[in-house]
Scaffold this active site. Structure first.
Site, PDB file in Angstrom:
ATOM      1  N   THR A  23       0.876  -1.180   0.000  1.00  0.00           N
ATOM      2  CA  THR A  23       0.000   0.000   0.000  1.00  0.00           C
ATOM      3  C   THR A  23       0.906   1.220   0.000  1.00  0.00           C
ATOM      4  OG1 THR A  23       0.004   0.184   2.387  1.00  0.00           O
ATOM      5  CG2 THR A  23      -1.717  -1.185   1.416  1.00  0.00           C
ATOM      6  N   GLU A  48      -5.505  -4.230  -1.206  1.00  0.00           N
ATOM      7  CA  GLU A  48      -5.859  -5.364  -0.348  1.00  0.00           C
ATOM      8  C   GLU A  48      -6.907  -6.278  -0.979  1.00  0.00           C
ATOM      9  OE1 GLU A  48      -5.376  -2.302   0.551  1.00  0.00           O
ATOM     10  OE2 GLU A  48      -4.689  -2.095   2.623  1.00  0.00           O
TER      11      GLU A  48
HETATM   12  P1  ADP Z   1      -4.002   3.976  -1.661  1.00  0.00           P
HETATM   13  O1  ADP Z   1      -4.485   3.642  -0.279  1.00  0.00           O
HETATM   14  O2  ADP Z   1      -2.608   4.294  -1.781  1.00  0.00           O
HETATM   15  O3  ADP Z   1      -4.900   4.972  -2.377  1.00  0.00           O
HETATM   16  P2  ADP Z   1      -5.172   1.846  -3.165  1.00  0.00           P
HETATM   17  O4  ADP Z   1      -4.944   2.034  -4.590  1.00  0.00           O
HETATM   18  O5  ADP Z   1      -5.198   0.488  -2.627  1.00  0.00           O
HETATM   19  O6  ADP Z   1      -4.069   2.612  -2.432  1.00  0.00           O
HETATM   20  O7  ADP Z   1      -6.474   2.635  -2.789  1.00  0.00           O
HETATM   21  C1  ADP Z   1      -7.666   2.062  -2.381  1.00  0.00           C
HETATM   22  C2  ADP Z   1      -8.636   3.156  -2.054  1.00  0.00           C
HETATM   23  O8  ADP Z   1      -8.924   3.957  -3.205  1.00  0.00           O
HETATM   24  C3  ADP Z   1      -9.982   2.657  -1.622  1.00  0.00           C
HETATM   25  O9  ADP Z   1      -9.975   2.259  -0.270  1.00  0.00           O
HETATM   26  C4  ADP Z   1     -10.847   3.870  -1.872  1.00  0.00           C
HETATM   27  O10 ADP Z   1     -10.754   4.809  -0.824  1.00  0.00           O
HETATM   28  C5  ADP Z   1     -10.231   4.477  -3.108  1.00  0.00           C
HETATM   29  N1  ADP Z   1     -11.027   4.107  -4.283  1.00  0.00           N
HETATM   30  C6  ADP Z   1     -10.764   3.159  -5.188  1.00  0.00           C
HETATM   31  N2  ADP Z   1     -11.713   3.120  -6.138  1.00  0.00           N
HETATM   32  C7  ADP Z   1     -12.629   4.075  -5.828  1.00  0.00           C
HETATM   33  C8  ADP Z   1     -13.860   4.524  -6.401  1.00  0.00           C
HETATM   34  N3  ADP Z   1     -14.356   4.022  -7.519  1.00  0.00           N
HETATM   35  N4  ADP Z   1     -14.513   5.516  -5.767  1.00  0.00           N
HETATM   36  C9  ADP Z   1     -14.036   6.059  -4.633  1.00  0.00           C
HETATM   37  N5  ADP Z   1     -12.885   5.685  -4.055  1.00  0.00           N
HETATM   38  C10 ADP Z   1     -12.197   4.694  -4.634  1.00  0.00           C
END
Ligand code: ADP
Length: 544
Positions: A188, A333
């Site tokens: 992450t 995750e």
């Molecule tokens: P980071 O925590 O670095 O952003 P990730 O790519 O794993 O890493 O991010 C996951 C997070 O991105 C999710 O928990 C959510 O908050 C956000 N996210 C992903 N897709 C969407 C979406 N379609 N709409 C809103 N938030 C999103």
């Protein structure tokens, strides 16, 4: 009674074998800066075997970690195939993080060898002193002697990728693997605390790839040509690489050029049918198309996720470009696909939009539930707001080495995302738990305010975050990036918001900024914005 079915492991090796034989004439196309280079899946399969032989020769055996520090290109695909299939663990390193952070991550994962794109060698040289477990660096691209920065790669054996491959046979004795063994890992980005490692299994990657191909997800088939703009180090490019091999879709790789001009050209020239990237990428493409035009007619869908997809972006793509955006939600995750926003059939246009603007319906194998204050479970009735929790065969159940039990709740992953769930499995997020604005005991959704503001014709980007307030504890601040040539006062924007949301949610503090700071994967970085506000970097306009 036991079933009579064969117990055949679900592995990446089987995806590779299938994709590189049955679809051997499909191709992976890589942008070179002024054209493309092309390789069939059959060739990529033979080169993956050569790579596996070479890595074995360098001492990679069992579950050793092989890192990649690469753009999206054919060689990265070869590493995706070879490393897990030989039983080792593919570790995609984020090329946009600070050197100390990559060093921490590579050391934590115990990376033994790292494949590095020629254009990233100088950058990787800065990391090496902080990555003592790395013993071999394998450089793709031109001859080593002509690659700037190779002389700075000290204390490790440095190899040319092509020289290594040329010397090896193009078949490999792929081992029988346990489907639950580690195939790949991703960290992450560590917005709070140190980055955390997630380890995918062969089985989870296999099921996730099949999931991506479902008709209710991306409906991938051999008629598709897929452009993953989302980096292969960002949650495995949302599974698009393996899903393409599995379904026979061709891959079109942008390498290091993510400019809208190149993306539009690649889509037109390569007849791309499906492209995937974060909202900021597609916002730039829309701006480019308005100014320069281009042919996007081959696209059947653009996947968008990673952060909330503004309604205005989807709507304008539909209306102006005739291209459909499909929102998906997930996190590193969750492999990362957890839900996809395909609307159910038979709805009015307005109802359809409400589904398309949601974060989508959970996959068959991904169960979800809502948890409220103190962990009490809330109903999935489309009304109750709580933290989304998920579990399933491609959801992580712990973190690598340094586990964090606070992120789990009775065997469910706490996503840190706050919103509603309805009885049809659709999720609607209002915020990330850490970005929720708590004003006088009530919650204000930064996502909703941003979504409305970004629909204003003069606004290019809007980020809303909570700042301390003497009376209410916290109040929203709206940071606005205007479209070029636009001029609109904060009170007008506040009036625009007032048409759609209750008065008590309207921000009193506004600022106009040249750009919204982004994270390493192109999301709004609210942490940086809060810090900038505390430093007094923003010129605040008060409107009440
Ligand atoms: P980071 O925590 O670095 O952003 P990730 O790519 O794993 O890493 O991010 C996951 C997070 O991105 C999710 O928990 C959510 O908050 C956000 N996210 C992903 N897709 C969407 C979406 N379609 N709409 C809103 N938030 C999103």
């Amino acid at each position: 009674m036991r079933s009579t079915m064969m117990d055949v492991p679900l592995t990446i090796a089987s995806i590779m074998r299938y994709g590189t034989s049955v679809f051997g004439d499909r191709e992976v196309v890589t942008w070179t800066g002024d054209g493309t280079r092309r390789r069939t899946y059959a060739e990529a399969g033979r080169r993956a075997a050569q790579l596996a032989n070479a890595l074995r020769g360098l001492g990679v055996d069992a579950d050793q970690r092989v890192g990649t520090f690469m753009w999206n290109n054919a060689e990265h695909l070869e590493a995706y195939l070879a490393v897990p299939s030989m039983g080792a663990v593919l570790h995609t390193l984020n090329i946009r993080l600070a050197a100390a952070e990559v060093g921490y991550i590579a050391t934590h994962a115990d990376d033994y060898a790292v494949i590095v794109d020629a254009s990233l060698v100088s950058k990787f040289a800065e990391i090496l002193p902080q990555a003592p477990t790395v013993k071999h660096v394998i450089v793709t691209g031109g001859p080593l002697g002509e690659t700037p920065g190779t002389d700075q790669l000290t204390g490790v054996s440095v190899h040319s990728y092509e020289d290594l491959l040329v010397a090896e046979p193009d078949s490999f004795d792929w081992p029988e693997l346990d489907e639950n063994s580690a195939a790949a890992m991703c960290y992450t980005s560590g917005t709070t605390g140190n980055p955390k490692g997630i380890v995918y299994s062969h089985r989870s990657a296999y099921l996730h790839s099949m999931g991506a191909c479902l008709g209710n997800a991306f409906g991938l088939s051999e008629r598709d040509r897929v452009l993953p703009v989302v980096p292969m180090f960002h949650a495995n490019a949302w599974g698009l690489a393996y899903a393409s091999l599995l379904s026979g879709a061709a891959l079109v790789m942008p390498d290091k050029d993510l400019s809208p001009a190149t993306l539009v050209r690649l889509i037109a020239d390569e007849k791309v049918t499906l492209a995937g990237g974060v909202p900021t990428i597609w916002a730039a493409v829309l701006t480019y198309m308005r100014a320069e035009g281009g042919d996007l007619s081959s696209l059947r869908v653009v996947l968008c996720g990673g952060s909330a997809v503004p309604h205005a972006l989807q709507y304008n793509f539909d209306q102006e470009l005739g291209v459909r955006i499909l929102q998906a939600w997930g996190m590193t995750e969750t492999s990362p696909l957890a839900s996809v926003a395909n609307p159910p059939p038979g709805l009015s246009e307005e109802e359809e939009w409400s589904y398309r603007d949601s974060q989508g319906r959970l996959f068959c194998t991904v169960e979800g539930r809502l948890s409220g204050d103190g962990g009490a479970l809330l109903p999935s009735d489309g009304e109750a707001v709580g933290e989304i929790e998920v579990r399933g065969p491609w959801i992580t159940g712990s973190y690598y080495k340094d586990d964090d039990p606070s992120k789990f709740h009775d065997g469910w992953l706490r996503t840190g995302d706050v919103g509603t769930m309805d009885e049809h499995g659709f999720i609607r997020l209002s915020d990330r738990a850490k970005d929720v604005i708590k004003s006088g005991g009530e919650w204000i959704s930064s996502m909703e305010l941003e979504n409305i503001l970004m629909a204003h014709p003069d606004v290019a980007e809007a980020a809303v975050f909570g700042v301390p307030d003497d009376k209410w504890g916290e109040r929203p601040l709206a940071a606005i990036v205007l479209r070029s040539g636009a001029d609109v006062a904060a009170d007008k924007l506040r009036g625009f918001l007032a048409e759609q949301i209750p008065r008590w949610q309207l921000p009193e503090r506004w600022c106009f900024v040249a750009e919204v700071p982004k994270t390493s994967v192109g999301k709004f970085s609210k942490r940086q914005m809060r810090e900038a506000y505390q430093r007094g970097d923003y010129e605040i306009i008060e409107v009440r």
